[in-house]
Design a protein around this motif. Sequence first.
Motif, PDB file in Angstrom:
ATOM      1  N   ASP A 114      45.900  33.642  35.524  1.00 54.95           N
ATOM      2  CA  ASP A 114      47.064  32.823  35.399  1.00 54.95           C
ATOM      3  C   ASP A 114      47.755  32.493  36.822  1.00 54.95           C
ATOM      4  N   ARG A 200      61.386  20.164  37.224  1.00 51.45           N
ATOM      5  CA  ARG A 200      61.277  18.300  37.304  1.00 51.45           C
ATOM      6  C   ARG A 200      61.755  17.847  36.228  1.00 51.45           C
ATOM      7  N   TYR A 224      62.116  33.198  41.387  1.00 51.96           N
ATOM      8  CA  TYR A 224      61.179  32.451  40.807  1.00 51.96           C
ATOM      9  C   TYR A 224      59.889  32.221  41.624  1.00 51.96           C
ATOM     10  N   GLY A 226      56.855  30.864  40.690  1.00 49.45           N
ATOM     11  CA  GLY A 226      55.791  29.817  40.186  1.00 49.45           C
ATOM     12  C   GLY A 226      54.800  30.222  39.349  1.00 49.45           C
ATOM     13  N   MET A 228      53.604  32.758  36.224  1.00 47.30           N
ATOM     14  CA  MET A 228      54.315  33.390  34.840  1.00 47.30           C
ATOM     15  C   MET A 228      54.199  34.947  35.001  1.00 47.30           C
ATOM     16  N   TYR A 245      60.618  27.784  30.371  1.00 42.87           N
ATOM     17  CA  TYR A 245      59.623  26.562  30.820  1.00 42.87           C
ATOM     18  C   TYR A 245      59.731  25.771  29.651  1.00 42.87           C
ATOM     19  N   LEU A 256      53.164  25.680  28.589  1.00 47.46           N
ATOM     20  CA  LEU A 256      52.405  27.110  28.641  1.00 47.46           C
ATOM     21  C   LEU A 256      51.886  27.164  27.212  1.00 47.46           C
ATOM     22  N   ARG A 257      50.659  27.941  27.295  1.00 46.18           N
ATOM     23  CA  ARG A 257      49.758  28.042  26.064  1.00 46.18           C
ATOM     24  C   ARG A 257      50.344  29.110  25.167  1.00 46.18           C
ATOM     25  N   GLU A 261      49.378  32.686  26.710  1.00 46.88           N
ATOM     26  CA  GLU A 261      50.495  33.056  27.717  1.00 46.88           C
ATOM     27  C   GLU A 261      52.000  33.499  27.011  1.00 46.88           C
TER      28      GLU A 261
END
Length: 316
Positions: A114, A200, A224, A226, A228, A245, A256-257, A261
């Motif tokens: 990841d 964003r 942070y 970037g 996970m 997120y 994110l899955r 994740e």
Amino acid sequence: MDKRHENNEAFLRVNPFLRDVGIPDDLRDIIFSIAHAGKYVAHSIRNGSLGYAHSENPSGEDQLALDVVADKIFCEHLNSTCRVGTFASEEQEAEVKITCSDGQHYAVAFDPLDGSSLVSANFAIGTIFGIYAGDQFLGKKGREMVAAGYILYGPRTLLVVATEKGMWEFTENGIGEFVLSRENIVVEPDAKYFAPGNLRALAERSDYEKLFLHWAKTPLTLRYSGGMVPDIHMIISKGSGIFCYPGHSAYPNGKLRLLYECAPFAYLIEKAGGVAKDEFGVNILDKEIKTLHHRSSILIGSKNEVEQALSFLNKK
Ligand code: F6P
């Protein structure tokens, strides 16, 4: 209060330690094989190619050579345990069935590397895994996992694993052994750190903009990277914080899955006393896995901060 073991003072290696705390042999074999695979992945990160593999993963993202190598290493190790009947990798479209002579009572989902795009900047990256009893993922909920964990490839290589018996951190000791480095890991209800993913979305979501400005004006500290794995490990290691997120037009349900994740981290954070919810307040561990690559928004970490953050989101 968590307990830290410095300088191998305890010298408790992962395999005998998990046996002594009562993890069943077959589950322990799987965790140990993941730890073993992690050592080869750490070696590849240090010494292998950092370039592209000229292929795409099921989500259409360009794969790095390291994504492909890490996936292969985990597949081979899970295959050879003879304890896993099914596995699913974030780098592959479909799940894989394994036939082997031993009892195969577990299904393992994993994201082999990841945050791999951060590797060229020499940032920390990680592997995430969730282990379910039985032979399938679809229709299950994260709460049905029997173990979850991650490997963090940073200045040190760490394995953090949770089962119904507890949650522990092991550190690779330089001679290929993971030794116990922390136990009784706790995430406090109030956060000291915030990790706001997908900024964003501020361009189109005034609710998230309000939440971000709220955080920016509180004494909370921004942490942070970037990735996970390091971003949530920050919360686990400091014992407080929030990572989120949320969705926006490109990924309305978040990027994110759930299987690879969000659910494994939700399992770990709940074990430490924190919580993980989607941006509508549904507990991540209660969300049914509808497809292997099902995506979810997530707010995870200190309980009070997750609730406070939710009070900002999806309001008119
Ligand atoms: O899913 C991979 C991942 O790299 C996570 O590790 C990380 O939290 C997230 O994506 C970052 O996403 P973005 O590149 O959209 O900021």
